[in-house]
Design an enzyme around this catalytic site. Sequence first.
Site, PDB file in Angstrom:
ATOM      1  CD  GLU A   1      -2.408   1.941   0.490  1.00  0.00           C
ATOM      2  OE1 GLU A   1      -3.087   1.243  -0.260  1.00  0.00           O
ATOM      3  OE2 GLU A   1      -2.368   2.949   0.218  1.00  0.00           O
TER       4      GLU A   1
ATOM      5  CB  THR B   1     -10.900   5.762  -3.999  1.00  0.00           C
ATOM      6  OG1 THR B   1     -10.050   6.262  -5.143  1.00  0.00           O
ATOM      7  CG2 THR B   1     -12.191   5.709  -4.457  1.00  0.00           C
TER       8      THR B   1
ATOM      9  CG  HIS C   1     -25.195   0.565  -4.545  1.00  0.00           C
ATOM     10  ND1 HIS C   1     -25.704   1.497  -4.581  1.00  0.00           N
ATOM     11  CD2 HIS C   1     -23.994   0.812  -4.544  1.00  0.00           C
ATOM     12  CE1 HIS C   1     -24.917   2.766  -4.546  1.00  0.00           C
ATOM     13  NE2 HIS C   1     -23.816   2.260  -4.603  1.00  0.00           N
TER      14      HIS C   1
ATOM     15  CE  LYS D   1     -25.555   2.435  -8.470  1.00  0.00           C
ATOM     16  NZ  LYS D   1     -24.381   2.314  -8.846  1.00  0.00           N
TER      17      LYS D   1
ATOM     18  CB  ILE E   1     -13.304  -1.565  -8.830  1.00  0.00           C
ATOM     19  CG1 ILE E   1     -12.266  -2.601  -9.299  1.00  0.00           C
ATOM     20  CG2 ILE E   1     -14.358  -2.374  -7.939  1.00  0.00           C
ATOM     21  CD1 ILE E   1     -13.133  -3.807 -10.234  1.00  0.00           C
TER      22      ILE E   1
ATOM     23  CB  CYS F   1     -13.781  12.178  20.599  1.00  0.00           C
ATOM     24  SG  CYS F   1     -15.072  12.903  19.580  1.00  0.00           S
TER      25      CYS F   1
END
Lengths: 141, 422, 482
Positions: free
Chosen positions: C35, C44, C53, C254, C339, C404
Amino acid sequence: MTTQTHESTASEISNYLCIGCPMGCRLEVEENEAKEIVEVRGFSCRRGEQYAKQEHTEPQRMVTTTVAINNGLWARLPVRTTAAIPKDKTIELCQKLRSLRLQAPIDRGDIVLPNVFDTGVDVVASRSMKTADETTSSRNG
Amino acid sequence: MITAETQHLKPEYDVVVVGGGPAGMAAALGAKEMGADRVLIVDREKEAGGILLQCIHPGFGLQHFKEELTGPEYAQRFLEKVLETEVDLATDTYVLDIDKDKRVKLMSSDRGVEIVSAKAVVLAMGARERTRGAIRTPGSRPSGVLTAGLAQKFVNMLGYLPGKRAVILGSGDIGLIMARRLTLEGLEVAGVFEIMPHANGLNRNIVQCLHDYNIPLHLSTTVVEIHGSDRLEKVTVAPVDETFTPDMSRSWDIPCDTLLLSIGLIPENELSRQLNLRIDPVTRGPIVRSTMESSMDGVFVCGNVVHIHDLVDFVSQEALLAGRNAGLYATQQQPPEDNIRLVPGENVAYCVPHTISSDREHTVYMRVRKPLEASVLNLGEVYEKKLRYVFPAEMVNLKVRPRFLHEFHGDTLKVDIVPTAS
Amino acid sequence: MKIVLYDVTIIGGGAIGCTIARELSRYQINVALLEKEIEVGFGTSKANSGIIHGGHHGSPDSLKGKLEWEGNQLWDPLADELGFGFRRIGELTVALAEDQLPTLNALKEQGEKKGVPGLELWDRDRLQQEEPSLSENAIAALFAPTTGVVNPYEACFNLIENAVLNGLNLFVSSPVQSITEGPDNTWILQTPKKEYRTRFVINAAGVFADRIAELAGVRTFSIHARKGEEYLLDKRLCGLVKRVIFPCPTPVSKGILVIPTFDGTLMVGPTAEMVEDKYNLATSSAGGQQVFDFVRNVVPGISARDCIAEFAGLRAVADGEDFIIGTTSKKGFINVAGIQSPGLTAAPAIATLVADIIRDEGLSMSLKDDFEPAVPKPIHFASLPTEKQIELARQNPSYGQIVCRCELITEGEILDAIDRGAKTLDGIKFRTRAGMGRCQGGFCTSRCMELLSRKMDVPIPEITKRGGESWVVKPRTELTAT
């Protein structure tokens, strides 16, 4: 500061914004030909009047900054001058304070740097700071 | 001593104060004053004092203490009083939840999760800063874009510097103060940019934080794009028109590795929402009665939770009032109810409190929408006050005395701030 | 020094690379993943909409349409085993005008042909009853119960954690600079730090997959970047809509969606804009305008004022818009390219397809006896019942310390995240949500930096937002040296 000259009287008016308090009064200092202050206008309090005169002749500022501290609850200790010092010495003072390293614990008001620039003004701690590992004191039960 | 952690909490309190900043400390003192015995302050930081501890500059206390103090000094004075009056203080402790019976669920690493019950609660959580998302500044998302308050904590408490060359967006007081702080710490401040045609901070801060160091202030100008893949590399700025639309033909780039955002504060109202308190859409804080009680009985609110203050002195004043009334509530001795509703009128964005009573004196805080020179404040038709000038950045306060209302029999008063008729 | 020969090396640790790595970790083969970023899922995938979906959107004639429905059905066991957030909340494809009704009917028919169950056409009354915040202009909608939402980055982290647990060799900060053919049908991959030898190369390099193919001398396609901007909204709006809201689709996209994310916050977007620069992740005022203008028509209660954060991601779009998955003219080099959406949905199906391809190409793959399908579910303090919180905070005081405030994340959870691989502020944020809430890290950034510094034993100025040059603070000494 802005300055305007009245041709008829040959007096000179300088404008300042008061920094004495959050009101931010708009001050006017009128000077005669001999560069003497004739009148101060626009202030709402005695401090404002004094500020206008001071700012016109020799501007001064309070300085607040931080100094490194070892073993404190935080890495920096806030400090302040005990009175205003000449404005043009501010940056020099901050640079000087960068070379200091204090040791916790420290009390509010402790002198960090005495008599800066021979002005009689000290730099003091503006808070107390305990050591990081000091156990918290038990109150009530 | 700034930290004095209470080791064991009582199961029941007269008043529990959430937040140990200036508002919370003053509220606790107010409650004690009115005879509430058992008062607890809960704070999530490791010491009480709130944001004042990182506000190391002077300018605090002129109203309240009649002398000019730095933030830490102002905090320490209050804290010393709090400790003298035997208020319990739980630092490093978080309020997870308050239920409708005013049972407060607390959590800390020392004591774990515990529940204490309260007769009255004061919410004094303060505010948080608006972030980049709130203004949707276009561009990439590098590191080096941070709120002014976070930068202040880095510099003044943690001892790190945010970068080497900074641009400041927003002329609020924190932004102006940070322009000076960064300069004194050796950073270069390329400029302060303000989308409005007027500065948002106090005039004194423009003089002593910007003018003193020749830092330019660009009004009606804003940051239109952020550049840099890993770390901030530059920002594009552009002047805007009256509708705040940038004129890209006059835009320019400023190389910098740091962008401080000083674009306003939002009241911190997580708990208020959990309790379903009624919220004013303008202040974004709870709607309050003249006692600083919220729409829920026995829940009082004060400080920046209610509306954003520009002076801590006013916070203390308001919080003292909230605390006193919480103390009265807990000891069952409440003042008469309000009978007059205040309505913000011309050039008034909001009034706090939202209602007042005609039997005693009240201080009403308000903010104008636009700056005016000589103007007049009209309280319905019962009272008028001349003002030399007003700015949105400076809160206007009005003492409403019972005698103003002797002849008034209505139930609403409109408040306007309009130019003096010339 | 012995040179390791990997059976398979995956280039790219996005959602696709991670899913493939996890699938291959079931087998008795030696797998590496390279990576380029400091953590997986940082490209991404980090900006993915997080939608699984429904399965009916893509045409069954395309590879992506086929894998969409196959992949959809594989998410339940995956989420069960790996403990990441996944919930089938359903979706509504909304028609705002009469002329859109045929599209809804066609979609329904397509879905039914593919075997997607539960598709229903809802009229305006049903819509108003189920989703009262929808605009009155919504005259009908196609409901699909199969649609889900997932935390895409959490999925990546947990997939890779499980793969590593089962023997994957993960190398981060390792961009591949050259690819050459070695002896005996092997490949040599060069990164700035090291050289890797492998029998199979899986090119899952996202928007850079064309460049990786070119390095291997098998480039037969181009990958274009189609940017999508997303806008995250304040928690205040939680629950405004319960299902993912789609507009009627167009041939290119979409459209702009209203997404109730797994964490409950609403997200609106994405835009769709082709960009030249594959490092261009800038959001634009035009993009924001487009998103909020559009969304206002569908859910009028949403306004730009509620935006707390915005970001952009790049979809990897191949010529012809379909996925490119398969062998190349050179033995052992396999592309998993182009992809784009519904890539995340399809990922588990893509992973099994890739395993099949490698097997067909002659790699002997027998299942491990000791494959461990699960990773421990991370503790999420805020969602535990009070008794559990009390017990946990007593056992370990770090769970009694909130770091947090916006998302109620404890120090214990942040330490867990660091133990499980977080190296950066973003790594903590995407694992725990610390810094993701409405204050966007204003309160917790400094505390997270202290914890990273302590656990990794590096000075605070070396802590980064997301690796590389994304430092956060400078030490003071640098400026006092004068």
